[in-house]
Design a protein around this motif. Sequence first.
Motif, PDB file in Angstrom:
ATOM      1  N   LEU A  24     -24.652  21.111  44.938  1.00 52.23           N
ATOM      2  CA  LEU A  24     -24.573  22.463  45.470  1.00 52.23           C
ATOM      3  C   LEU A  24     -24.314  22.415  46.970  1.00 52.23           C
ATOM      4  O   LEU A  24     -24.923  21.621  47.680  1.00 52.23           O
ATOM      5  CB  LEU A  24     -25.896  23.201  45.230  1.00 52.23           C
ATOM      6  CG  LEU A  24     -26.530  23.068  43.839  1.00 52.23           C
ATOM      7  CD1 LEU A  24     -27.910  23.702  43.832  1.00 52.23           C
ATOM      8  CD2 LEU A  24     -25.635  23.689  42.787  1.00 52.23           C
ATOM      9  N   ILE A  25     -23.431  23.266  47.437  1.00 47.78           N
ATOM     10  CA  ILE A  25     -23.250  23.457  48.876  1.00 47.78           C
ATOM     11  C   ILE A  25     -24.023  24.728  49.214  1.00 47.78           C
ATOM     12  O   ILE A  25     -23.796  25.781  48.622  1.00 47.78           O
ATOM     13  CB  ILE A  25     -21.761  23.585  49.256  1.00 47.78           C
ATOM     14  CG1 ILE A  25     -20.988  22.331  48.852  1.00 47.78           C
ATOM     15  CG2 ILE A  25     -21.613  23.858  50.750  1.00 47.78           C
ATOM     16  CD1 ILE A  25     -21.418  21.055  49.543  1.00 47.78           C
ATOM     17  N   THR A  26     -24.968  24.595  50.145  1.00 51.01           N
ATOM     18  CA  THR A  26     -25.922  25.677  50.396  1.00 51.01           C
ATOM     19  C   THR A  26     -25.735  26.332  51.759  1.00 51.01           C
ATOM     20  O   THR A  26     -25.131  25.769  52.667  1.00 51.01           O
ATOM     21  CB  THR A  26     -27.367  25.147  50.322  1.00 51.01           C
ATOM     22  OG1 THR A  26     -27.543  24.170  51.350  1.00 51.01           O
ATOM     23  CG2 THR A  26     -27.672  24.553  48.970  1.00 51.01           C
ATOM     24  N   HIS A  47     -19.837  30.399  55.151  1.00 50.42           N
ATOM     25  CA  HIS A  47     -20.047  29.495  54.024  1.00 50.42           C
ATOM     26  C   HIS A  47     -18.733  29.295  53.261  1.00 50.42           C
ATOM     27  O   HIS A  47     -18.325  28.161  52.975  1.00 50.42           O
ATOM     28  CB  HIS A  47     -21.131  30.081  53.111  1.00 50.42           C
ATOM     29  CG  HIS A  47     -21.356  29.348  51.833  1.00 50.42           C
ATOM     30  ND1 HIS A  47     -21.934  28.094  51.774  1.00 50.42           N
ATOM     31  CD2 HIS A  47     -21.084  29.697  50.545  1.00 50.42           C
ATOM     32  CE1 HIS A  47     -22.008  27.704  50.510  1.00 50.42           C
ATOM     33  NE2 HIS A  47     -21.501  28.656  49.751  1.00 50.42           N
ATOM     34  N   TYR A  80     -32.064  29.905  49.744  1.00 49.01           N
ATOM     35  CA  TYR A  80     -30.687  29.441  49.941  1.00 49.01           C
ATOM     36  C   TYR A  80     -29.766  30.148  48.956  1.00 49.01           C
ATOM     37  O   TYR A  80     -30.170  30.456  47.832  1.00 49.01           O
ATOM     38  CB  TYR A  80     -30.561  27.927  49.669  1.00 49.01           C
ATOM     39  CG  TYR A  80     -31.325  27.070  50.629  1.00 49.01           C
ATOM     40  CD1 TYR A  80     -30.737  26.613  51.805  1.00 49.01           C
ATOM     41  CD2 TYR A  80     -32.636  26.706  50.368  1.00 49.01           C
ATOM     42  CE1 TYR A  80     -31.444  25.818  52.696  1.00 49.01           C
ATOM     43  CE2 TYR A  80     -33.357  25.915  51.249  1.00 49.01           C
ATOM     44  CZ  TYR A  80     -32.752  25.477  52.407  1.00 49.01           C
ATOM     45  OH  TYR A  80     -33.463  24.702  53.293  1.00 49.01           O
ATOM     46  N   TYR A  81     -28.536  30.371  49.400  1.00 51.55           N
ATOM     47  CA  TYR A  81     -27.451  30.690  48.485  1.00 51.55           C
ATOM     48  C   TYR A  81     -26.680  29.396  48.279  1.00 51.55           C
ATOM     49  O   TYR A  81     -26.676  28.530  49.156  1.00 51.55           O
ATOM     50  CB  TYR A  81     -26.511  31.748  49.061  1.00 51.55           C
ATOM     51  CG  TYR A  81     -27.135  33.110  49.250  1.00 51.55           C
ATOM     52  CD1 TYR A  81     -27.911  33.698  48.256  1.00 51.55           C
ATOM     53  CD2 TYR A  81     -26.920  33.822  50.412  1.00 51.55           C
ATOM     54  CE1 TYR A  81     -28.475  34.956  48.441  1.00 51.55           C
ATOM     55  CE2 TYR A  81     -27.471  35.082  50.596  1.00 51.55           C
ATOM     56  CZ  TYR A  81     -28.241  35.642  49.610  1.00 51.55           C
ATOM     57  OH  TYR A  81     -28.790  36.875  49.794  1.00 51.55           O
ATOM     58  N   TYR A  82     -26.018  29.278  47.140  1.00 52.34           N
ATOM     59  CA  TYR A  82     -25.245  28.063  46.921  1.00 52.34           C
ATOM     60  C   TYR A  82     -23.964  28.342  46.146  1.00 52.34           C
ATOM     61  O   TYR A  82     -23.830  29.352  45.459  1.00 52.34           O
ATOM     62  CB  TYR A  82     -26.071  27.001  46.180  1.00 52.34           C
ATOM     63  CG  TYR A  82     -26.377  27.307  44.733  1.00 52.34           C
ATOM     64  CD1 TYR A  82     -25.459  27.012  43.726  1.00 52.34           C
ATOM     65  CD2 TYR A  82     -27.588  27.870  44.349  1.00 52.34           C
ATOM     66  CE1 TYR A  82     -25.734  27.282  42.394  1.00 52.34           C
ATOM     67  CE2 TYR A  82     -27.871  28.134  43.021  1.00 52.34           C
ATOM     68  CZ  TYR A  82     -26.938  27.839  42.051  1.00 52.34           C
ATOM     69  OH  TYR A  82     -27.207  28.105  40.740  1.00 52.34           O
ATOM     70  N   THR A  83     -23.060  27.390  46.278  1.00 50.38           N
ATOM     71  CA  THR A  83     -21.862  27.329  45.463  1.00 50.38           C
ATOM     72  C   THR A  83     -21.840  25.948  44.826  1.00 50.38           C
ATOM     73  O   THR A  83     -22.039  24.949  45.520  1.00 50.38           O
ATOM     74  CB  THR A  83     -20.595  27.543  46.319  1.00 50.38           C
ATOM     75  OG1 THR A  83     -20.686  28.815  46.956  1.00 50.38           O
ATOM     76  CG2 THR A  83     -19.339  27.493  45.464  1.00 50.38           C
ATOM     77  N   ARG A  84     -21.642  25.885  43.515  1.00 50.39           N
ATOM     78  CA  ARG A  84     -21.598  24.597  42.822  1.00 50.39           C
ATOM     79  C   ARG A  84     -20.270  23.891  43.098  1.00 50.39           C
ATOM     80  O   ARG A  84     -19.221  24.534  43.170  1.00 50.39           O
ATOM     81  CB  ARG A  84     -21.722  24.780  41.311  1.00 50.39           C
ATOM     82  CG  ARG A  84     -23.085  25.192  40.876  1.00 50.39           C
ATOM     83  CD  ARG A  84     -23.296  25.062  39.407  1.00 50.39           C
ATOM     84  NE  ARG A  84     -22.327  25.823  38.617  1.00 50.39           N
ATOM     85  CZ  ARG A  84     -22.522  26.168  37.359  1.00 50.39           C
ATOM     86  NH1 ARG A  84     -23.618  25.827  36.735  1.00 50.39           N
ATOM     87  NH2 ARG A  84     -21.623  26.847  36.704  1.00 50.39           N
ATOM     88  N   HIS A  93     -24.308  20.299  54.168  1.00 52.69           N
ATOM     89  CA  HIS A  93     -24.932  21.389  53.409  1.00 52.69           C
ATOM     90  C   HIS A  93     -25.148  21.036  51.937  1.00 52.69           C
ATOM     91  O   HIS A  93     -25.466  21.917  51.138  1.00 52.69           O
ATOM     92  CB  HIS A  93     -24.087  22.659  53.515  1.00 52.69           C
ATOM     93  CG  HIS A  93     -23.885  23.124  54.916  1.00 52.69           C
ATOM     94  ND1 HIS A  93     -24.872  23.736  55.656  1.00 52.69           N
ATOM     95  CD2 HIS A  93     -22.802  23.035  55.734  1.00 52.69           C
ATOM     96  CE1 HIS A  93     -24.405  24.014  56.862  1.00 52.69           C
ATOM     97  NE2 HIS A  93     -23.161  23.595  56.936  1.00 52.69           N
ATOM     98  N   ARG A  97     -29.331  19.346  42.886  1.00 52.25           N
ATOM     99  CA  ARG A  97     -30.310  19.846  41.920  1.00 52.25           C
ATOM    100  C   ARG A  97     -30.592  18.696  40.964  1.00 52.25           C
ATOM    101  O   ARG A  97     -29.687  18.191  40.297  1.00 52.25           O
ATOM    102  CB  ARG A  97     -29.772  21.039  41.130  1.00 52.25           C
ATOM    103  CG  ARG A  97     -30.853  21.614  40.196  1.00 52.25           C
ATOM    104  CD  ARG A  97     -30.315  22.658  39.293  1.00 52.25           C
ATOM    105  NE  ARG A  97     -29.694  21.992  38.149  1.00 52.25           N
ATOM    106  CZ  ARG A  97     -29.354  22.612  37.037  1.00 52.25           C
ATOM    107  NH1 ARG A  97     -29.519  23.899  36.921  1.00 52.25           N
ATOM    108  NH2 ARG A  97     -28.800  21.940  36.041  1.00 52.25           N
ATOM    109  N   TYR A 137     -33.417  28.069  40.140  1.00 55.88           N
ATOM    110  CA  TYR A 137     -31.999  28.258  40.459  1.00 55.88           C
ATOM    111  C   TYR A 137     -31.504  29.466  39.685  1.00 55.88           C
ATOM    112  O   TYR A 137     -31.652  29.529  38.467  1.00 55.88           O
ATOM    113  CB  TYR A 137     -31.199  27.007  40.073  1.00 55.88           C
ATOM    114  CG  TYR A 137     -31.712  25.775  40.778  1.00 55.88           C
ATOM    115  CD1 TYR A 137     -31.167  25.370  41.984  1.00 55.88           C
ATOM    116  CD2 TYR A 137     -32.778  25.050  40.258  1.00 55.88           C
ATOM    117  CE1 TYR A 137     -31.654  24.249  42.651  1.00 55.88           C
ATOM    118  CE2 TYR A 137     -33.275  23.935  40.910  1.00 55.88           C
ATOM    119  CZ  TYR A 137     -32.711  23.543  42.102  1.00 55.88           C
ATOM    120  OH  TYR A 137     -33.214  22.448  42.757  1.00 55.88           O
TER     121      TYR A 137
END
Length: 162
Positions: A24-26, A47, A80-84, A93, A97, A137
């Motif tokens: 994940l990029i957070t 982001h 945190y927000y994330y993008t997989r 970043h 997980r 998550y």
Amino acid sequence: EATQCALTEEYYKPRIEFCEEEYLITIKVDHGETQTLSEEVERLREHFLHLDRRSLWEEYVIGSIILKETLEAGKCYESYYYTRIHSYQPDEHLFVRPAGRYVTMLHKGPYRKLPDSYELMKRFIQEQGLTICGNSYEYDMISYLATQESKNYIIKISIQVE
């Protein structure tokens, strides 16, 4: 695939499953009184620009991480927000997980109703003799990007347990 799963699986039915490690990029979420909505939107824009500059952009979905300590305090706000991303990429970043056992459930409805889903999941965890050992998550499967009505949002919640 995520949309099909969201539309065919049962909602509000916790279950135990093994989840693979994910990358994940957070981006840190500031819950302080100093952050305005426009500042939060600007951080999300940064982001997305970071993902684009690093060619990490693979999907247009944002998820949230709720820390174990937050859950233990009886809260469910995101840290945190994330993008997989689909493979390991060194990045300042990057958040991994961990693979392991998770209690998962699909929540249908507005974000403001998520605390009810967390209570249902916590009862299930207790009934199964499990304990929360990691973060939660949230993954938007159907969100404001796909529907205008919050009653149709579908969010997959995964809480790491042992």
